[in-house]
Structure formats: C-alpha cells, structure tokens
Design an enzyme around this catalytic site. Structure first.
Site, PDB file in Angstrom:
ATOM      1  N   LYS A  67       0.858  -1.178   0.000  1.00 22.07           N
ATOM      2  CA  LYS A  67       0.000   0.000   0.000  1.00 22.07           C
ATOM      3  C   LYS A  67       0.890   1.221   0.000  1.00 22.07           C
ATOM      4  O   LYS A  67       1.806   1.336   0.831  1.00 22.07           O
ATOM      5  CB  LYS A  67      -0.927   0.030   1.207  1.00 22.07           C
ATOM      6  CG  LYS A  67      -1.836   1.263   1.210  1.00 22.07           C
ATOM      7  CD  LYS A  67      -2.842   1.256   2.347  1.00 22.07           C
ATOM      8  CE  LYS A  67      -2.219   1.682   3.647  1.00 22.07           C
ATOM      9  NZ  LYS A  67      -3.240   1.897   4.704  1.00 22.07           N
ATOM     10  N   GLN A 139     -11.919   8.447  11.258  1.00 21.32           N
ATOM     11  CA  GLN A 139     -11.892   7.003  11.482  1.00 21.32           C
ATOM     12  C   GLN A 139     -12.816   6.556  12.602  1.00 21.32           C
ATOM     13  O   GLN A 139     -13.222   5.388  12.673  1.00 21.32           O
ATOM     14  CB  GLN A 139     -10.450   6.583  11.794  1.00 21.32           C
ATOM     15  CG  GLN A 139     -10.255   5.111  12.123  1.00 21.32           C
ATOM     16  CD  GLN A 139     -10.511   4.201  10.942  1.00 21.32           C
ATOM     17  OE1 GLN A 139     -10.162   4.509   9.815  1.00 21.32           O
ATOM     18  NE2 GLN A 139     -11.140   3.063  11.200  1.00 21.32           N
ATOM     19  N   ASN A 160     -13.733  13.711  23.416  1.00 22.36           N
ATOM     20  CA  ASN A 160     -12.905  14.303  22.371  1.00 22.36           C
ATOM     21  C   ASN A 160     -12.508  15.700  22.834  1.00 22.36           C
ATOM     22  O   ASN A 160     -13.233  16.343  23.593  1.00 22.36           O
ATOM     23  CB  ASN A 160     -13.681  14.384  21.048  1.00 22.36           C
ATOM     24  CG  ASN A 160     -12.779  14.779  19.885  1.00 22.36           C
ATOM     25  OD1 ASN A 160     -11.845  14.054  19.545  1.00 22.36           O
ATOM     26  ND2 ASN A 160     -13.047  15.929  19.285  1.00 22.36           N
ATOM     27  N   MET A 219      -5.715   2.453  18.591  1.00 23.08           N
ATOM     28  CA  MET A 219      -5.653   2.346  17.142  1.00 23.08           C
ATOM     29  C   MET A 219      -5.023   3.554  16.449  1.00 23.08           C
ATOM     30  O   MET A 219      -4.893   3.565  15.235  1.00 23.08           O
ATOM     31  CB  MET A 219      -7.072   2.144  16.590  1.00 23.08           C
ATOM     32  CG  MET A 219      -7.816   0.969  17.196  1.00 23.08           C
ATOM     33  SD  MET A 219      -6.936  -0.607  17.048  1.00 23.08           S
ATOM     34  CE  MET A 219      -6.868  -0.787  15.262  1.00 23.08           C
ATOM     35  N   GLY A 220      -4.624   4.570  17.194  1.00 22.74           N
ATOM     36  CA  GLY A 220      -4.151   5.787  16.548  1.00 22.74           C
ATOM     37  C   GLY A 220      -2.657   5.915  16.386  1.00 22.74           C
ATOM     38  O   GLY A 220      -2.183   6.731  15.595  1.00 22.74           O
ATOM     39  N   THR A 221      -1.877   5.120  17.126  1.00 25.84           N
ATOM     40  CA  THR A 221      -0.423   5.282  17.101  1.00 25.84           C
ATOM     41  C   THR A 221       0.193   4.387  16.046  1.00 25.84           C
ATOM     42  O   THR A 221       0.203   3.160  16.170  1.00 25.84           O
ATOM     43  CB  THR A 221       0.176   4.975  18.489  1.00 25.84           C
ATOM     44  OG1 THR A 221      -0.375   5.898  19.433  1.00 25.84           O
ATOM     45  CG2 THR A 221       1.683   5.120  18.483  1.00 25.84           C
ATOM     46  N   ASP A 222       0.708   5.020  14.983  1.00 23.97           N
ATOM     47  CA  ASP A 222       1.298   4.274  13.866  1.00 23.97           C
ATOM     48  C   ASP A 222       2.554   4.946  13.347  1.00 23.97           C
ATOM     49  O   ASP A 222       2.997   4.690  12.236  1.00 23.97           O
ATOM     50  CB  ASP A 222       0.279   4.135  12.732  1.00 23.97           C
ATOM     51  CG  ASP A 222      -0.200   5.490  12.207  1.00 23.97           C
ATOM     52  OD1 ASP A 222       0.229   6.533  12.748  1.00 23.97           O
ATOM     53  OD2 ASP A 222      -1.006   5.510  11.270  1.00 23.97           O
ATOM     54  N   LYS A 226       4.227   9.149  18.276  1.00 22.83           N
ATOM     55  CA  LYS A 226       2.816   9.229  18.644  1.00 22.83           C
ATOM     56  C   LYS A 226       2.572   8.463  19.953  1.00 22.83           C
ATOM     57  O   LYS A 226       3.263   7.486  20.260  1.00 22.83           O
ATOM     58  CB  LYS A 226       1.930   8.643  17.546  1.00 22.83           C
ATOM     59  CG  LYS A 226       1.643   9.581  16.389  1.00 22.83           C
ATOM     60  CD  LYS A 226       0.603   8.962  15.466  1.00 22.83           C
ATOM     61  CE  LYS A 226       0.196   9.884  14.354  1.00 22.83           C
ATOM     62  NZ  LYS A 226      -0.874   9.277  13.508  1.00 22.83           N
ATOM     63  N   GLY A 292      -2.882  -1.584  18.017  1.00 27.84           N
ATOM     64  CA  GLY A 292      -3.136  -1.746  16.584  1.00 27.84           C
ATOM     65  C   GLY A 292      -2.312  -0.782  15.764  1.00 27.84           C
ATOM     66  O   GLY A 292      -2.694   0.383  15.570  1.00 27.84           O
TER      67      GLY A 292
END
Length: 321
Positions: A67, A139, A160, A219-222, A226, A292
C-alpha cells in the site's frame, strides 16, 4: 491487470468481509505463514504530508503487494478531500507481475476498524456492556460501527478534545439504538471496552481512567513519537498487537519499551489468540490492551477480497499492462 476504483469500494466491502480478511491474516502471521516488510514512512517536506509504503507476503493466502499512501493534513480544508490517501497494489507471487490496483482510502478505514473489532471479539469480557470512545475524527465512526457488532453494548460514552465533534458518534450510536453520552476522561472508568483513535503525540488516557477488566484497542499510534495512553497503563495491562516489531518501534508500546517498563517479549501477537496457542484473557479483572499499529498485510488481505468480489460482480476494470 485489474483496477478497482475508490468509488466502487463501498459497494464491495462489508464490515463482515473486512473482519474475516483481517482475522485470517493475523492468524497467518502468528503461524509464520505471512510476513510484513519493513515500513517506509517519511515527511515529504511538502504540504506537511507524511508518505510511505507498507507491504508484505501472505503465503497462506498467496497475496503479495503493498500500500502506498499517507497523510495530507490540509486536504479537507483546502480541497474537500479526506486527509488519508492511499492505493493498494497487488502482484502475482509466482511471477511478480502486477495483478491489481485498488483504491485504498475506504479499505484503510474498514481494515483499521476490523482490527480493533477482532481484538474486541477475542479479548473483551463476554459481559462487556459499556463502550468508550476516545477521539472523533474521520476514522472514529468506522471504529464505533465495527465495535458495536462485537458485544451487546448497552451504552456508548465518548470523549474528544472538541466535544462538538462527538455529534458524528452520537448519530452512529443512536442509529444502532444505543444510548450515547459525552463524558470527561474520568468517566471512562465506566467503560468495559475503550477504543482510542487519535493522532496524539502525548498521552490522553491515563491509567487512573481505566477500570480492572477493561479491554482497550489503541488504534491511533502508527508513527514514531505518537502516543495515546499513559505508559503506566501498559504496565498494568496484558499487551497484544498485530505485529510486535511495529508495536515496539511505531506503535503504542514504543514508549513503554524504550523506558524499560515492559519488554518486547511481554507483547503477544493477537494471531496467537485467534489460533488458540495463547489463552488471551484469563480473568474478569485483567486489563487487556491491543496495540493496533496497522500492518501492510491487513491492506493486502482486504484488497484481495475486494478484487475477487469486483471480478465476480463484473465491476473490476481490466487493462493491458
């Protein structure tokens, strides 16, 4: 070569199909039948964009590819486009010839949501009834819809930084017939499952905000640097991930490992739980955390499933290459 444009993905890929594709590839990874290639992710120095490649080879599913894409933070404001942009390329593992080009924007959202829902299916307590959401970006609605299908949740609570943005999550919860409440971070103590989906570089959710028995899907740390949750939380939790190598370098665990609070060997591939070689949750008071990070094999599995569906339905475009 087949082309499956972005505009037709919504008609081809269901949350159930995405779940199955991601669950199967996690199992293949843990069994040693599939592997991801090293991630390339760089700042362009143009439009404040991040761009990179994620690829791999699934020997069990015979899927090879990558990808290409990233994050353009000004897209929505300047062009009316989503900030995340990506395209998936598939190749014949026997010959190396290109076989497909697939729009990757919606696929990325669906496969990311599928990964967290796989973790909820396999790690959350069976009696989980309150779902917590941290973050309300693009997301988040995908995450909420997928999570609601994994347990008979009776309430959704959410936080949030800008509370007004929670309206999109409220709509999804109400469509599902589940009461919704905006809460302060301290209110997350009520949650049996918490999904974090932010782009934060400093922890938002603290260990004191999480109750015993909770399952977290972070799920946000990539990306290196971060961080969504306090490192003390990883010390309290049993930590699972999609891929350990990414977890300790660009995932939520990178900080706890770097500080010596947990070891790389403490982190478990969720595929081992799926395959039955690890017990997963072993008590109702255990905190489980899924890191994730988003692996290339998720994208390839989802794209391969889409290509098969597109060909079967006569939607795929065949071109000479």
């Amino acid at each position: 070569m087949w082309i499956v444009p972005e505009r037709v993905i919504a008609d081809l890929m269901t949350r159930e199909a995405a779940f199955d594709a991601v669950e199967q590839v996690f199992a293949a990874m843990a069994a040693g039948a599939a592997r991801n290639f090293p991630v390339v992710r760089e700042a362009l120095g143009h439009e404040d964009a991040l761009y990179g490649f994620k690829g791999g080879f699934d020997g069990a599913g015979q899927v090879l590819g990558l990808k290409a894409g990233g994050y353009w933070p000004h897209n929505m404001d300047r062009r009316g486009l989503i900030n995340h942009q990506s395209t998936v390329f598939l190749f014949d593992p026997d010959t190396g010839q290109p076989t497909a080009m697939v729009g990757g924007n919606l696929l990325t959202a669906l496969r990311t949501a599928a990964a967290s829902s796989v973790s909820i299916r396999h790690l959350a307590r069976p009696d989980a009834r309150v779902l917590g959401m941290i973050g309300a970006g693009h997301q988040a609605t995908f995450q909420l819809r997928a999570a609601l299908e994994q347990r008979p949740f009776e309430k959704v609570i959410a936080w949030n930084r800008s509370a007004t943005r929670l309206d999109s999550l409220r709509v999804v919860a109400e469509e599902a017939g589940v009461p919704f409440e905006s809460v302060p971070l301290e209110g997350m103590r009520e949650a049996d499952v918490i999904v974090t989906i932010t782009s934060s570089f400093a922890p938002t959710l603290m260990a004191e905000h999480v109750s015993p028995g909770c399952h977290l899907a972070c799920m946000g740390t990539d990306t290196k640097g971060k961080q969504e949750v306090e490192t003390a939380l990883l010390m309290r939790a049993t930590v699972f991930t999609d891929e350990v190598a990414q977890s300790v370098t660009i995932g939520e665990a990178q900080h706890a490992v770097a500080q010596g609070l947990i070891a790389q060997t403490d982190i478990i591939e969720i595929g081992a739980v799926i395959n039955g070689t690890h017990p997963g949750r072993v008590s109702d008071t255990q905190i489980t955390l899924f890191d994730g990070t988003g692996v290339g094999l998720q994208d390839l599995a989802a794209a391969s499933a889409v290509v098969d569906r597109a060909i079967a339905q006569g939607i795929a475009i065949e071109v000479e290459f």
